[in-house]
Each structure stands twice: as C-alpha cells, then as structure tokens.
Design an enzyme around this catalytic site. Structure first.
Site, PDB file in Angstrom:
ATOM      1  N   SER A 124      -4.100 -19.931  27.539  1.00 40.76           N
ATOM      2  CA  SER A 124      -4.770 -20.621  28.646  1.00 40.76           C
ATOM      3  C   SER A 124      -3.829 -21.598  29.335  1.00 40.76           C
ATOM      4  O   SER A 124      -2.945 -22.171  28.699  1.00 40.76           O
ATOM      5  CB  SER A 124      -5.988 -21.392  28.100  1.00 40.76           C
ATOM      6  N   TYR A 149      -9.841 -27.531  21.763  1.00 42.00           N
ATOM      7  CA  TYR A 149      -9.739 -26.139  22.256  1.00 42.00           C
ATOM      8  C   TYR A 149      -8.322 -25.882  22.768  1.00 42.00           C
ATOM      9  O   TYR A 149      -7.667 -24.924  22.358  1.00 42.00           O
ATOM     10  CB  TYR A 149     -10.759 -25.898  23.373  1.00 42.00           C
ATOM     11  N   LYS A 153      -4.959 -23.398  21.339  1.00 39.09           N
ATOM     12  CA  LYS A 153      -4.160 -22.438  22.129  1.00 39.09           C
ATOM     13  C   LYS A 153      -2.671 -22.760  22.003  1.00 39.09           C
ATOM     14  O   LYS A 153      -1.827 -21.881  21.828  1.00 39.09           O
ATOM     15  CB  LYS A 153      -4.574 -22.477  23.603  1.00 39.09           C
TER      16      LYS A 153
END
Ligand code: WQD
Length: 339
Positions: A124, A149, A153
């Site tokens: 992302s 989150y 990644k």
C-alpha cells in the site's frame, strides 16, 4: 497455470480472479470469509463462466496451510491479498492486525518455501506516509507508519526482502496500491464493506442510495487547492490487471529477486473533486457537510507510475468518472440483489 489467490473473494481479490481468467490463468481461491461473502463465488461464476476452485481457510492455521500446499503443490504463483485492512480498526485493535497479517503471510511463505514460485504481495502507498515529494516514487523513503495497518505493510515488505537476501527460491513483487475504487463493469462484483463504510467511495454510494444520510468531508483546511485531502484513486479493474502483469513479469528466467511498483493513476483528486465527479457521472446529488480532519490521514499523496509503465508494462486506463459510475452501478445492483 494455477495461481493461488489468498483473500480471493475480497474486493480486489475477486476482481483479480476475473483478470487472471481473462489472461488464461487458473485461479485457486483461498479465503477465510472474515471480510468477504461466499456468494461472491457464484457472482464470479456468472462472469467467468465457471466456479473457480475455492478453499475456506484461515491462513493463521499453520497445519491447514501446510495441508493446502500438499494438495495444491503444482502452482506457478501466489497473489497474497489476505490481510486485515481497516486503518482505523488497526489503531483500536493492533494485536489483531499484527497477528493476522504476519502469521498469514509467514505461513503461506513457509508452506511453499523452496519452490521457484512467483509471489505478488498486496502492499500500500500507506508505507510512504506523507511523502516529501509528489508524485511519490518507489525509491521514496518509507516513513514511520501512521497506523498498525500501515506498519504491517512496511514490515511485510521487509520480511519479503529478507527472504530474498537469504536466497529464497521465490520471485517476489510488491504492489503498492493507492486508492482502489469502482467495480467490474458487469456490476456483479464490487466493494462489500461490513457495517459503516470506512472508505470514501462506498460511503458516497451508500449516501446516494439513501443508506446514509449525508457524507462528512473529513477536513477542508488542508494545504491543498480546495482544502480537502488528495488521493490517487484507481479503478479496481486496472489494479487487478496490474497483478496479472506482475505474474507475467516474473515468468521468464530473466526475472529474479524482488521488485516493487506503485499501482495508481499518477493523478491526485481531492475529496470534494471526487464528490463532484460522482455527481457528474451519475446525476445523483450528494449531501455533505465539512467535519473535522480524521486522525491519521495524510494530507495528499499520489503516485509516480513511470516505473510501472516502463517495467511492469502496465498503465491504468479508466478515468475517475468510470470509477464513480461503476461504483454506483454496483451499489444499485446490491440494493436490488442483496448477497
Ligand atoms: C480517502 C479520503 C479521507 C471517508 C486507506 C488505506 C489504504 C487503503 C484504502 C486498504 C481521505 C476522506 C473518507 C469519509 C472523507 N486501505 N474521507 N469522508 O484513508 O486514503 O486509504 O484506505 O486497502 O491503504 O490507507 O482511504 O477512502 O478512507 O479516505 O472525507 O466518510 O477520503 O479523509 O482523505 P485512505 P479512504
């Protein structure tokens, strides 16, 4: 050639299954159904003409993943979508994110370790945080994550680079998504948020269909042309095609090791511009109010897609209006045909 698609019944996963079939591949779907709907399998069958192979599986269950790898031993590639992905939820429940996102990644990598398999990782643009220079390129510094989150990644990309450095047989590409939106032009698959949508586009389409009273624009005092945040919105079908391009890029012997690509359009659109684009594309008038900025939001980010265009041989082709009209068609479809 068989391609394992973890999280293959999810928003991006299901669209990628369609594009894999369109490109002549044989997708095998793995999904734990924690954030997806089993009926998407029937929807996929309506699009591709057959029901793809499906395993309901929690990738955090190491033995179950090993058993799967024994059953599905002859695969050419893995596209790994399966992960928890809500920024706000990750702040409230970090352990869920670290547990799920790391154990699922590590278990699938261990299960096929030693095989020269192509591995595509769903990353992302969150890894960039607020870039210092825009558009942001792949060699921009990865900044401290703004959420657990985003941290999962970043650390996942480090895990992948570490196994490459250790001499793994895998070939690996990380795709850094910008903002995936829209739906397949059949309106048979699309984004299925559970509960109140966290992301802008599903909130807009639910407001347009009357499920939400109005949209709150999270801040209009940013240092952007109209004061609202800017993002690089990309049609989910263009994004899905980038995964096929990544699998193709890793097929020849000539590819080895690791690479990373920005998957965006290269254009930024503000929240207010997106609202206007939706109204223009659909004829639906939206009610919105300006609210306070949302914690954790970066002000503006859009991708430099030169490397993806030149080396991944891929470029987004669908415009913001098409993203909006396809998202609206999908919202209308599920209003008439609840899954
Ligand atoms: C977009 C813009 C909001 C809702 C995150 C992750 C990214 C990916 C997509 C998983 C922001 C504004 C939103 C609303 C608003 N995650 N907004 N009112 O935060 O850019 O990206 O989700 O795949 O990795 O980082 O996406 O759609 O939540 O927000 O004003 O009701 O819309 O402030 O500026 P985001 P988003």
């Amino acid at each position: 050639m068989k391609i394992l698609v973890t999280g293959g019944l999810g928003f991006i996963g299901s669209h990628t299954v369609v594009e894999l079939v369109n490109a002549g591949y044989d997708p095998v779907i793995i999904d734990d159904l924690s954030n997806s709907n089993i009926k998407i399998l029937d929807q996929l069958a309506k699009i591709i003409g057959y029901k793809p192979a499906f395993y309901k599986l929690d990738l955090c269950d190491e033995k179950a993943v090993k058993d799967l790898a024994a059953k599905e031993a002859d695969i050419a590639g893995i596209i790994h979508f399966a992960a928890s992905k809500a920024v706000g939820e990750s702040v409230k429940n970090p352990l869920k994110y670290y547990y799920n996102n790391f154990f699922s990644l590590i278990n699938i990598l261990k299960a096929y370790d030693g095989k020269a398999i192509s591995f595509v990782f769903s990353s992302s643009c969150t890894v960039y945080g607020q870039p210092d220079v825009l558009p942001v390129t792949e060699d921009a510094p990865v900044k401290p994550a703004q959420s657990p989150y985003g941290n999962t990644k970043q650390i996942a990309e480090e895990i992948l680079q570490d196994i490459i450095a250790a001499g793994t047989a895998y070939k690996i590409i990380s795709l850094r998504y910008f903002n995936p939106v829209g739906a397949h032009d059949s309106a048979l698959i699309g984004e299925l948020p559970i509960g109140v949508p966290q992301n802008l586009i599903p909130f807009i389409t639910q407001a347009a269909i009357g499920k939400r009273e109005k949209i709150t624009v999270f801040g209009n005092t940013y240092n952007t042309p109209d004061g609202s945040c800017v993002r690089d919105y990309i049609h989910v079908v263009d994004l899905a095609k980038a995964h096929v391009a990544a699998i193709k890029l890793m097929e020849p012997e000539s590819f080895s090791g690791y690479d990373v690509f920005n998957i965006g359009t290269g254009n930024g659109s503000s929240v207010l511009e997106v609202i206007k684009a939706f109204e223009n594309a659909t004829g639906q008038k939206l009610k919105y109010e300006i609210g306070p900025p949302r914690e954790g939001d970066v002000e503006q980010v859009w991708g430099d897609v030169t490397k993806s265009t030149k080396k991944l041989n891929w470029k987004a082709g669908l415009d913001l209006g098409t993203m909006m009209s396809s998202a609206w068609a999908w919202e209308q479809y599920i209003a008439q045909n609840p899954l």
